[in-house]
Write an enzyme that holds these catalytic residues in place. Structure first.
Site, mmCIF file in Angstrom:
data_model
loop_
_atom_site.group_PDB
_atom_site.id
_atom_site.type_symbol
_atom_site.label_atom_id
_atom_site.label_comp_id
_atom_site.label_asym_id
_atom_site.label_seq_id
_atom_site.Cartn_x
_atom_site.Cartn_y
_atom_site.Cartn_z
ATOM 1 N N TYR A 154 -2.548 7.275 20.953
ATOM 2 C CA TYR A 154 -2.924 7.397 19.780
ATOM 3 C C TYR A 154 -3.882 8.809 19.636
ATOM 4 O O TYR A 154 -4.949 8.555 20.534
ATOM 5 C CB TYR A 154 -3.596 6.260 19.269
ATOM 6 C CG TYR A 154 -3.587 6.356 17.514
ATOM 7 C CD1 TYR A 154 -2.831 5.778 16.714
ATOM 8 C CD2 TYR A 154 -4.910 6.782 16.887
ATOM 9 C CE1 TYR A 154 -3.027 5.980 15.357
ATOM 10 C CE2 TYR A 154 -5.070 7.051 15.715
ATOM 11 C CZ TYR A 154 -4.118 6.372 15.024
ATOM 12 O OH TYR A 154 -4.452 6.588 13.401
ATOM 13 N N TYR A 159 0.426 13.768 11.172
ATOM 14 C CA TYR A 159 -0.312 12.371 11.269
ATOM 15 C C TYR A 159 0.106 11.340 10.189
ATOM 16 O O TYR A 159 -0.017 11.529 8.934
ATOM 17 C CB TYR A 159 -1.846 12.620 11.063
ATOM 18 C CG TYR A 159 -2.697 11.558 10.771
ATOM 19 C CD1 TYR A 159 -3.257 10.831 11.760
ATOM 20 C CD2 TYR A 159 -3.080 11.018 9.640
ATOM 21 C CE1 TYR A 159 -4.140 9.748 11.833
ATOM 22 C CE2 TYR A 159 -3.922 9.622 9.483
ATOM 23 C CZ TYR A 159 -4.221 9.252 10.534
ATOM 24 O OH TYR A 159 -5.227 8.208 10.612
#
Lengths: 136, 391, 326
Positions: free
Chosen positions: B294, B344
């Site tokens: 991440y 994103y």
């Protein structure tokens, strides 16, 4: 009035800061002196009808104040070649616009400098941009 | 014998919309498009789906997505809190649902108009007076109100303690950009970045510069989770076995602002997630061939490498410096470009990339793909999973 | 979300004929460059550079004679009072173009950039005219104000000898307002209110602490049973689960444990760059998130010794801030 000489300048030099009191007189006076009679720049009612709280500064006045900020530093022998600005938050009566600037570039070939400047009021930057001027 | 979540589920379908700065349609529509694509990829029909799960931050209600897509009876639905920390939390929900028989086929979805709609860079504000709002009220008056500002605070201390610099962060950004250049779905497709681009980009929150921060994207993704037995019977695009999955919140946890722990240069919550994943799967860091880590911000990749034991605490900058995160390196990571350079979608585009890595269909496919680690958001209650090959 | 698909294609087709054309309105200076208008401008803008109004000083400068301030360029061709009272010029292609946008919902308009170049300074007696061309119309863009299109116009200024004296590009965004503009905040007298810092939401568990700050106190919550200090305040003691608590005043001494300097985004009510720090308080195990004030944000560093002060950061709103110890 003495003028700044090209040889005296350095990249990173800061210009003297200016605080400009934004008054109704300055906004209206600047608009009319620039022949810009668009009502939102001199008529509070018209400005409010357009969603603003009060009259707001026209672009020519902003341009003129940026020029003044730079030539107050550079003096009578400087020649302004280019003014490139980005517009931000409006200037309305009661604001104070703080002008700051630094020498961003120097070009020996034509003895010009590029000044990066910003005029900021309580809501953020009213104006940011660059002015290119030739110095003696 | 207590049930563990080892090898109890597999991802059998993935779907997504295009990623853009202006989708031109509702978040609900994006969720539906991604969900329908994932169902098709799994070789299923909407009738087969009986479970749904997403983030608490998602604006598209499960039953609204179900009605629109033609999904009928639901026996399982749930939501996971804490923003990007939920990215594998939702997978954990789906795995538990299929492992316990609460549902047979669970859709995991997430969609957002992150650029043209509500933008996370604009910070937190108002709402009802919940304990969460009281929490933010300790930070907003001093101006600390965006994800970049919270993460920068940890980054500064980490740099001070380890000697990591902005040049080390640049390596992460450049490695991922190199991947995005080959990925047609990526915002930065065919747009390489130099070290100078990284170092001269404007400061967002010092010490983070522009390219240390993820993008804001419009788009949706979805995937389908079922049991390994059902997965074997499906004519799907390729199944990824979930070897382990776990969530974790650490001691003295706050959402993004755990500044009061004895040290803030590590991630106790991710340490806890890592420990569970190793225990459940019986694997070790040496078994992991590639990873989706991440990356809302570049620096958080470093701390996760340390949490999972790919290197010692404080040594992640040394681990990555010879290209470990690039193709051919020790741990090719974020091969889609990551959230810095692909898009994103709150970590869920990374789940789809994890499945592609297992299938061998990534735009930047590493030679070895036995096991893939996929992690979720950092600085918050979080989660991770390990994917493997289904026999 | 702006127009999409076929509608968008059809709309963008209607824009094409406008790219490259003159806007078609007359832009001829009604007066020669003259001292009266220059003086009026310089007085309004408080520009005291002598080359604009003082013949002797101007003669001594590199300009050799009185010149007009360069940024007055456009003022020489604007129509003045007609802008307030006149009928719209039916030949104005720019207005026509804007109406096309208005009709499909891109009703917002804002000037975003302008650029002027000056080939020479204008002198008394010069006479300018101008021609404006719609130079480019951008692709559809997502902006902070909403979805829209940027329209660039370029104006070329010539003198009485048809020589180019300067040019101006002007960039306008025609956009679909993304939301209804919020009512402008005003103070009691109806004047525009100044932006302030975001105030904390107050509720049972934190209100007492902020009331302490407004009374010039920097308080730390203390468990009444086991005596442990805690910050930020919480309703229960994590050590002994007591819900009984009181508070003590902090010593206010500390050291910077970590910090950031915020550059973006700039939120109204705050000064940027803005330094925010996590301070290790003298009280063991306690930290406090705060602004570091009275120093250059670039000078803040880990290990810096700082002390607290309760300071009025906005009218009627005090905060605990930290400043360097001299």
């Amino acid at each position: 009035m003495s003028s700044v000489q090209y040889a005296e300048t350095n990249v990173g030099d800061a210009l003297p800061e200016q605080k400009i009191e934004v008054t109704s007189s300055l906004i209206v006076g600047g608009a009319l002196a620039s022949q810009d009679f668009t009502p939102v720049h001199h008529d509070r009612g018209a400005a409010q009808a357009s969603g603003m709280q009060d009259v707001f500064m026209n672009i020519l006045t902003t341009n003129g104040l940026c020029e003044r900020f730079v030539t107050d530093w550079a003096g009578s022998d400087a020649q302004v070649r280019k003014v490139a600005i980005k517009l931000g938050t409006p200037n309305t009566p009661g604001e104070t616009m703080t002008m700051t600037g630094t020498v961003l570039e120097r070009n020996d070939a034509d003895k010009t400098v590029v000044v990066e400047l910003a005029g900021k009021n309580t809501w953020g930057n009213h104006v940011t941009g660059t002015i290119t001027l030739a110095l003696p | 014998m207590p049930t563990t979540l080892k090898d109890e589920a597999a991802i059998v379908g993935i779907g997504q919309t295009e990623f853009s700065k202006n989708s031109g349609r509702s978040e609900l529509q994006l969720a539906c498009e991604a969900t329908a694509a994932a169902i098709k990829d799994a070789g299923l029909t909407p009738d087969d789906i009986d479970g749904m799960t997403t983030f608490t931050m998602d604006t598209s209600d499960e039953i609204e997505v179900a009605r629109a897509v033609g999904i009928k009876d639901l026996t399982f639905f749930s939501r996971t809190p804490h923003g990007g920390g939920a990215a594998i939390g939702v997978m954990h929900q789906a795995v538990m649902a299929v492992a316990t028989g609460s549902a047979n086929y669970v859709v995991v979805y997430r969609s957002l108009n992150g650029r043209s709609g509500a933008r996370y860079s604009e910070g937190v504000s108002g709402g009802p007076t919940t304990s969460d709002l009281i929490h933010w009220s300790w930070y907003m008056p001093s101006g600390l109100m965006t994800p970049a500002s919270w993460v920068a605070m940890f980054t500064q201390r980490y740099m001070f303690e380890t000697g990591c610099t902005s040049l080390d962060l640049a390596e992460i950004c450049m490695a991922q950009r190199e991947h995005a250049v080959n990925n047609p779905n990526a915002f930065f497709y065919q747009r390489p970045m130099t070290l100078e681009d990284h170092q001269t980009a404007r400061k967002i929150v010092d010490p983070l510069r522009l390219y240390d921060c993820c993008q804001e994207t419009d788009g949706g993704t979805a995937c389908i989770v079922t049991t390994p037995e059902r997965a074997r019977d499906l004519d799907c695009g390729g199944a990824a076995l979930i070897r382990s999955v776990a969530q974790g919140a650490g001691a003295e946890q706050e959402s993004m602002t755990s500044f009061y722990r004895p040290t803030i240069s590590s991630l106790p919550e991710m340490d806890l997630v890592a420990k569970q994943n190793w225990e459940i799967s019986g694997l070790t860091p040496d078994d992991i061939d590639c990873a989706v880590i991440y990356d809302a911000f570049s620096s958080i990749v470093l701390w996760q490498l340390e949490s999972f034991g790919f290197c010692k605490p404080g040594e992640a900058k040394d681990f990555i410096k010879d290209g470990a995160l690039r193709l051919g390196g020790r741990l090719p990571s974020n091969t889609h470009g990551g959230q810095l350079s692909e898009a994103y979608i709150h970590g869920m585009n990374g789940v789809n990339e994890g499945v592609r890595l297992i299938r061998g269909t990534s735009s930047n496919q590493p030679a070895k793909n036995g096991h893939v680690l996929v992690t979720a958001g950092v600085g918050i209650p979080t989660s991770a999973m390990i994917l493997g090959q289904l026999d | 979300m702006g127009l999409q698909g076929k509608e968008r294609e059809a709309f963008e087709k209607t824009l094409e004929p406008y790219v490259g054309i003159e806007i078609g309105i007359k832009e001829i200076g009604r007066d020669e460059i003259n001292q009266a208008m220059i003086r009026h401008w310089c007085e309004a803008l408080d520009n005291e550079l002598p080359i604009y109004t003082d013949a002797e000083a101007a003669a001594d400068s590199m300009h050799g004679e009185i010149v007009a301030p360069p940024t007055m360029l456009q003022a020489w061709i604007l129509p003045g009072m007609e802008m307030a009272t006149g009928e719209p010029d039916p030949n104005d292609k720019q207005k026509e173009l804007h109406r096309l946008f208005d009709d499909v919902g891109y009703t917002g308009v804002v000037a975003t950039n302008t650029e002027q170049e000056y080939n020479r300074y204008l002198k008394l007696g010069d006479r300018v005219k101008a021609v404006t061309v719609i130079e480019t119309i951008s692709e559809q863009k997502a902006t902070g104000l909403g979805i829209g299109y940027f329209i660039n116009t370029k104006t070329t200024f010539t003198d009485q000898n048809d020589e180019v004296v300067g040019s101006m590009t002007f960039r306008v965004l025609k956009f679909e307002p993304s939301q209804q503009p919020a009512a402008a905040p005003t103070d009691d007298s109806g004047a525009p209110a100044k932006p302030t810092r975001i105030r904390p939401a107050l509720a049972h568990d934190n209100q007492w602490w902020w009331e302490g700050v407004q009374a010039d106190k920097f308080l730390i919550q203390r468990c009444e049973d086991c005596g442990v200090l805690r910050h930020p305040p919480r309703p229960m003691c994590g050590e002994c689960q007591s819900i009984r608590w009181d508070s003590v005043e902090a010593t206010g001494q500390g050291e910077v444990y970590s910090y950031v300097v915020i550059h973006y985004p700039e939120v109204p009510g705050y000064e940027y760059p803005l330094a925010v720090a996590v301070v290790d308080l003298e009280e063991p195990g306690l930290r406090f998130v705060t602004n570091v004030v009275d120093c250059d944000p670039e000078d803040v560093h880990i290990g810096m010794k700082v002390e607290a002060e309760v300071r009025e950061m906005d009218p009627d709103f005090k905060m605990v801030v930290f400043k360097p110890i001299a």
